[in-house]
Design an enzyme around this catalytic site. Sequence first.
Site, PDB file in Angstrom:
ATOM      1  N   HIS A   1      -2.569 -19.683 -65.971  1.00 42.71           N
ATOM      2  CA  HIS A   1      -1.222 -20.236 -66.178  1.00 42.71           C
ATOM      3  C   HIS A   1      -0.271 -19.208 -66.777  1.00 42.71           C
ATOM      4  CE1 HIS A   1      -2.085 -24.533 -65.306  1.00 42.71           C
ATOM      5  NE2 HIS A   1      -3.315 -24.090 -65.488  1.00 42.71           N
TER       6      HIS A   1
ATOM      7  N   ASP B   1       6.657 -15.055 -69.481  1.00 42.24           N
ATOM      8  CA  ASP B   1       6.184 -16.414 -69.253  1.00 42.24           C
ATOM      9  C   ASP B   1       5.516 -16.475 -67.886  1.00 42.24           C
ATOM     10  OD1 ASP B   1       5.877 -19.112 -69.881  1.00 42.24           O
ATOM     11  OD2 ASP B   1       7.950 -19.288 -70.558  1.00 42.24           O
TER      12      ASP B   1
END
Length: 474
Positions: free
Chosen positions: A155, A362
């Site tokens: 992720h 991110d």
Amino acid sequence: MSRLIVISNRVAPPDDKKSGAGGLAVGILGALKSAGGLWFGWSGDTGDETAPLNTVTQDNISWATFDLSERHYQDYYCQFSNAVLWPAFHYRLDLVNYQREAWEGYQQVNALLAEKLLPLIEPDDVLWVHDYHLLPFAHELRKRGVSNRIGFFLHIPFPTPEIFSALPPHAELLEQLCDYDLLGFQTQSDSAAFLDGVAMKTRLTGNDARGYSAWGKNFRTAVYPIGVEPRDIAEQAAESLPPKLAQMKQELISLKNIFSVERLDYSKGLPERFLAFESLLERYPEHHGNIRYTQIAPTSRGDVQAYQDIRHQLETEAGRINGKYGQLGWTPLYYLNQHFDRRLLMKVYRHADVGLVTPLRDGMNLVAKEYVAAQNPENPGVLVLSKFAGAAHELTSALIVNPYDRDEVADALHRALTMPLAERLSRYSEMMKIIEQNDIDCWQRAFIRDLNAVIPRSPESQLQQKVATFPRLA
Ligand code: GDG
């Protein structure tokens, strides 16, 4: 059809109110509902890790969790996962606090998970493992003779070899990762960084289409940008505001709202964002008295030192900026260190003129996609997005900024606050096309499709053990 077993660090059982409607949980549950199966992992609590699994079964899905000992919680979760891997994978080597015992604890917990899961695996099961806490998990299962298809989705970003090789056990981790059959990444650059890392350590052959081979292990890599659930978000966002907020909105009708929400994490660039807001106030005085920036940042990983530090830093900065620019009757920055109900959050997104999402690094950033999906299609707000979020690869119609350049972010904020409706509409519809095309359901279906297409490792060594069926768990 093969049954699916999902393994993640923390498991969200169906009765967990807080987890409920979160995007990722929706995606995983979607995959589990269509195949039937098990969601397995840590409960999030400390306790007796030798105790039998806690299990819940609803329809065709079971949830099985267990507690970790205090020592394993510290070594595996607080230390190696969150004070070594998380900062390194987000390019913050300055925050890495490596201790050999923590690495050992991390491996022990991965082995413990494998031991606990082993008796539940049936020969045809397909396993989908999530995230950086479980990098060696397939390796631990392979050691125990499991040859089922095992997929892994990361992720968070995968760092370039220069960064990754700073981790003392980097070579082991790379080799262990090659025990997965399919490795999924958020972006092409994450996938390339992983393959570059492997190629620096050993002979890597193959390509994306045929698959790769390294250390005598065959695996595939692919990119699956995670999405959100745009229809549900739009529906929740369009519901009327609760009375208290509706009244507040009435009072603030003349203010333009800039809004952000994220876990309080140094990767999200919050101090830099506060400074960018200060630069906006400094360089565009016409906004004084007319705008408000609301930052929601619930505490996360509060047991890790770096997270305590950033919390203090933000409290100080928010006070300083409000002290410097605030006026009687006008507070420019609202900083709320609290967790908000998800449905309410969707409505708050809709009433924000600007979504400010500027992480320093991110994997994807779901907030960016949620903000866009929550907008009023007839009068949408503007997304200001960091070029270092995975989402910037897809949402190219956002105002893309470098979060390290506070003046550039301030200029983008000014542009967003003053953007004409026609431009807002066109940017919004371009972003919505992508968000709808690649929603959370597409993400899970694409991953499971590719994992099912993998040719399993040597079927003759397939785990031959007497296994009970899932009702035994209930
Ligand atoms: C990791 C990767 C990747 C936040 N505050 C509240 C709240 N949230 C929700 C948001 C969003 C989720 O949490 C955060 O997702 P992000 O994607 O923004 O970030 P991470 O938590 O770091 O997630 C990331 C993601 O995994 C998925 O692959 O995109 O890059 O770092 O859904 O809405 N939800 C509620 N109250 C809050 O106060 N209810």
